[in-house]
Design an enzyme around this catalytic site. Structure first.
Site, short mmCIF file in Angstrom:
data_model
loop_
_atom_site.label_atom_id
_atom_site.label_comp_id
_atom_site.label_asym_id
_atom_site.label_seq_id
_atom_site.Cartn_x
_atom_site.Cartn_y
_atom_site.Cartn_z
N CYS A 8 0.93 -1.37 0.09
CA CYS A 8 -0.03 0.02 0.02
C CYS A 8 1.03 1.31 -0.05
O CYS A 8 2.18 1.24 -0.44
CB CYS A 8 -0.97 -0.03 1.26
SG CYS A 8 -0.36 0.26 2.85
N ASN A 11 2.33 1.53 4.22
CA ASN A 11 2.47 0.36 4.95
C ASN A 11 2.37 0.55 6.62
O ASN A 11 2.93 -0.26 7.32
CB ASN A 11 4.06 -0.26 5.02
CG ASN A 11 4.42 -1.52 5.14
OD1 ASN A 11 5.51 -1.78 5.69
ND2 ASN A 11 3.51 -2.61 5.19
N CYS A 13 -1.58 0.82 7.37
CA CYS A 13 -2.94 0.48 7.35
C CYS A 13 -3.32 -0.93 6.66
O CYS A 13 -3.63 -2.07 7.19
CB CYS A 13 -3.86 1.62 6.85
SG CYS A 13 -3.56 3.27 7.81
N ARG A 14 -3.52 -0.60 5.21
CA ARG A 14 -3.89 -1.86 4.45
C ARG A 14 -3.03 -2.88 4.33
O ARG A 14 -3.50 -4.14 4.73
CB ARG A 14 -4.25 -1.11 3.08
CG ARG A 14 -5.57 -0.43 3.37
CD ARG A 14 -5.52 0.56 1.96
NE ARG A 14 -4.64 1.57 1.64
CZ ARG A 14 -4.26 2.01 0.48
NH1 ARG A 14 -5.38 1.96 -0.29
NH2 ARG A 14 -3.31 3.03 0.42
N SER A 15 -1.78 -2.77 3.80
CA SER A 15 -0.66 -3.94 3.75
C SER A 15 -0.36 -4.64 4.87
O SER A 15 -0.50 -5.81 4.72
CB SER A 15 0.29 -3.30 3.02
OG SER A 15 0.94 -2.38 3.58
N ASP A 121 -8.27 3.63 1.05
CA ASP A 121 -7.11 4.06 2.21
C ASP A 121 -8.06 4.50 3.68
O ASP A 121 -8.75 5.54 3.37
CB ASP A 121 -6.07 5.11 1.98
CG ASP A 121 -4.90 5.25 3.03
OD1 ASP A 121 -5.31 4.94 4.09
OD2 ASP A 121 -4.03 5.79 2.28
#
Length: 149
Positions: A8, A11, A13-15, A121
């Protein structure tokens, strides 16, 4: 050993959430990692809201540390999943050849083939955004785990 990388922007939140989810679905015969296309949060823990939503679902990701994606990741990883179109393009720009490019895929294309949907995001939103992202990534990671098992 099959190696999978989640990517993401920062690095945090999402990944890292995707990393934690996929690790929980695969055996120890797999390496799962995450990275960001930007270096804003290198060495940082995931966002507290990502940690909280992961814990809510029985996963612990607080030990993860942010790092930036590099061209060397193409040598290490077999599959690279981007969270959104911007991250996808940033990773592709670092690809050195067609083999590198073929490793990269938009993660939600697993759920919605060829649609190139973004995992939004959640950083600037509330807690529900993190839960929504968790659900999207959980569905995609089910498909990844099924394909690899």
């Amino acid at each position: 050993m099959t190696k999978i990388l989640m990517v993401c922007l920062g690095n945090i939140c999402r990944s890292p959430l995707a990393e934690g989810i996929l690790k929980s679905k695969l055996s120890n015969n797999f390496l799962v990692d995450s990275a960001g296309t930007a270096n804003y949060h290198t060495g940082s823990q995931p966002d507290p809201r990502s940690i909280a939503v992961a814990r809510k679902h029985g996963l612990e990701i607080s030990h993860l540390k942010g790092r930036q994606f590099t061209a060397n990741d193409f040598d290490t990883f077999d599959y690279i999943y981007a969270m959104d179109q911007s991250n996808y393009l940033n990773v592709i720009r670092l690809a050195r050849n067609e083999d590198d490019r073929n490793k990269v895929e938009m993660i939600l294309n697993l759920v919605h083939p060829n649609q190139d949907y973004d995992v939004p995001d959640p950083y600037y939103g509330g807690d529900q955004g993190f839960e929504n992202v968790y659900q999207m990534l959980d569905e995609a990671c089910d498909i990844i785990a099924e394909r690899l098992s």
